[in-house]
Design a protein around this motif. Structure first.
Motif, short mmCIF file in Angstrom:
data_model
loop_
_atom_site.label_atom_id
_atom_site.label_comp_id
_atom_site.label_asym_id
_atom_site.label_seq_id
_atom_site.Cartn_x
_atom_site.Cartn_y
_atom_site.Cartn_z
N VAL A 1 0.83 -1.20 0.00
CA VAL A 1 0.00 0.00 0.00
C VAL A 1 0.87 1.26 0.00
O VAL A 1 0.56 2.25 -0.68
CB VAL A 1 -0.97 -0.01 1.20
N ALA A 2 1.97 1.23 0.76
CA ALA A 2 2.88 2.38 0.77
C ALA A 2 3.46 2.61 -0.63
O ALA A 2 3.51 3.74 -1.12
CB ALA A 2 4.00 2.14 1.78
N ALA A 3 3.90 1.53 -1.27
CA ALA A 3 4.45 1.65 -2.63
C ALA A 3 3.37 2.07 -3.61
O ALA A 3 3.60 2.89 -4.51
CB ALA A 3 5.07 0.32 -3.05
N GLY A 4 2.16 1.51 -3.43
CA GLY A 4 1.05 1.85 -4.30
C GLY A 4 0.66 3.31 -4.22
O GLY A 4 0.21 3.91 -5.22
N ALA A 5 0.83 3.92 -3.05
CA ALA A 5 0.52 5.34 -2.89
C ALA A 5 1.43 6.19 -3.79
O ALA A 5 0.98 7.17 -4.40
CB ALA A 5 0.68 5.76 -1.43
N ILE A 6 2.68 5.80 -3.89
CA ILE A 6 3.61 6.52 -4.76
C ILE A 6 3.26 6.28 -6.23
O ILE A 6 3.30 7.20 -7.05
CB ILE A 6 5.06 6.11 -4.45
N ALA A 7 2.88 5.04 -6.55
CA ALA A 7 2.45 4.74 -7.92
C ALA A 7 1.20 5.54 -8.28
O ALA A 7 1.08 6.06 -9.40
CB ALA A 7 2.19 3.25 -8.07
N LYS A 8 0.27 5.66 -7.34
CA LYS A 8 -0.95 6.44 -7.58
C LYS A 8 -0.62 7.91 -7.81
O LYS A 8 -1.25 8.58 -8.64
CB LYS A 8 -1.92 6.28 -6.41
N SER A 9 0.36 8.43 -7.06
CA SER A 9 0.78 9.82 -7.24
C SER A 9 1.34 10.04 -8.64
O SER A 9 1.07 11.06 -9.28
CB SER A 9 1.82 10.20 -6.19
N PHE A 10 2.13 9.07 -9.12
CA PHE A 10 2.68 9.16 -10.47
C PHE A 10 1.56 9.13 -11.50
O PHE A 10 1.51 9.95 -12.43
CB PHE A 10 3.67 8.03 -10.72
N LEU A 11 0.63 8.18 -11.35
CA LEU A 11 -0.47 8.05 -12.31
C LEU A 11 -1.36 9.29 -12.31
O LEU A 11 -1.88 9.69 -13.37
CB LEU A 11 -1.31 6.82 -11.97
N ALA A 12 -1.51 9.93 -11.16
CA ALA A 12 -2.34 11.14 -11.08
C ALA A 12 -1.80 12.25 -11.96
O ALA A 12 -2.56 13.04 -12.53
CB ALA A 12 -2.45 11.61 -9.63
#
Length: 359
Positions: free
Chosen positions: A134-145
């Motif tokens: 989830v921590a890594a996914g939060a950074i991935a979500k920030s990139f996708l945003a």
């Protein structure tokens, strides 16, 4: 083996349920990306235990620390390492199963594979490992945003209680209740069911649905690295997941080809389809429509009842339910599903950029 995921946006997680800490190393995060620590913590808070009466009462703040790869709030392009320290381990709750195999757990399979197992909360096989994802996914979500891509998951089913399909739902209401279902009527029924199951010292399964919007056409690779194949792998790697379907899924078999085909049309400069039974993916490559899929979670294997099993010597044994566990995992699984979807899409987005540069 098996502790890393991704090609260009790659993560490796580490740690056990009752170890000192959990964490993740993220390699390939684009340099210059804003790293919003408050957003990462917000995502971890959605997954952490002890949120409500229908989740495990283990009390973990899941406060993270960034050890590397970020300077003055931005990714440097070097490996990002995040660590989450465990604080509320009660390992003595598991001493009674040190040599016993719990039904439908990974106790036996880990023992036979490695010849040793950490019985405290399941060790590495525990769903606590997903905090790192989830921590890594939060950074991935920030990139996708930054690319206009948004991922939204929600609880669509608990037991035999089913919420309406996503086009009729207001997904902004997902966090308005403790079960994370955006339909109020279904949510109330789900909460009542989970609470009654909990009081009966049992567990129940459910489904998390996920929608990715703003995904451009062209993500995914042909043959073995299809986009939906990677999404399936990512979802099936989550603890307790028993099934994955995208688009029309299994219901599509009831339709004729003339009914199921998604007809194309042009709207200004965009190609669209009149229907979306394909789930936004055709030939393993995104077509620009919403990507949607469902993930089925089994009932949590640990129940607060005595169960017959065997010990490591093959002798009959009784396994008594102890410890703190979710009566239904799906409310806390919502951010995990989003995180894994984000990791897949971020990786494919970067792969697609290199493909275009190569061409």
């Amino acid at each position: 083996m098996g502790n890393s995921y991704g090609t260009l946006f790659k993560i490796s997680t580490f740690g056990e349920s009752h170890g000192k800490a959990l964490g993740v190393v993220i390699d390939g995060c684009p340099a210059g990306l804003d790293i919003d620590e408050s957003f990462i913590q917000q995502e971890l808070d959605r997954r952490k235990p002890g949120q409500s009466k229908i989740t495990t009462q283990r009390s973990e703040d899941d406060i993270f620390e960034i050890l590397s790869g970020v300077f003055e709030g931005k990714a440097t392009g070097t490996p990002i390492c995040l660590v989450i320290h465990n604080k509320d381990q009660k390992s003595k709750d598991y001493s009674h199963i040190a040599d016993k195999y719990r039904p439908s757990h990974a106790d036996y399979t880990y023992d036979v594979k490695y010849g040793i197992r950490d019985y405290r909360g399941g060790g590495r096989s525990s769903a606590r490992e997903t905090a790192a994802r989830v921590a890594a996914g939060a950074i991935a979500k920030s990139f996708l945003a930054t690319k206009g891509i948004k991922i939204s998951a929600y609880v669509s089913q608990v037991g035999d209680i089913i919420a309406p399909d996503y086009p009729s739902l207001d997904l902004s209401q997902t966090e308005s209740n403790i079960v994370r279902c955006p339909d109020e009527q279904a949510a109330n029924q789900m909460i009542e069911l989970i609470d009654s199951i909990r009081k009966n010292r049992d567990t129940i399964g459910g489904i998390v649905s996920c929608v990715a919007t703003g995904v451009p056409a062209g993500l995914g690779e042909p043959v073995f690295d299809k986009l939906h194949a990677e999404l399936g792998k990512a979802m099936l790697s989550i603890n307790a997941v028993k099934g994955f379907e995208y688009g029309s899924g299994f219901e599509g078999v009831k339709m004729k080809g003339s009914e199921h085909n998604d007809a194309f049309y042009q709207e200004e400069d965009k190609v669209k389809t009149k229907t979306n039974y394909s789930g936004g993916i055709q030939g393993g490559i995104s077509n620009g429509q919403d990507i949607y899929f469902k993930v089925a979670f089994k009932p949590v294997a640990t129940i607060m009842q005595d169960q017959e099993s065997i010990d490591s010597q093959g002798n009959p044994a009784t396994v008594s339910g102890k410890g703190r566990h979710d009566p239904c995992v799906v409310p806390r699984a919502v951010p995990i599903v989003e995180a894994m979807a984000a990791l897949v899409l971020a990786d494919f987005y970067l792969i697609n950029q290199t493909t275009k540069l190569r061409d």
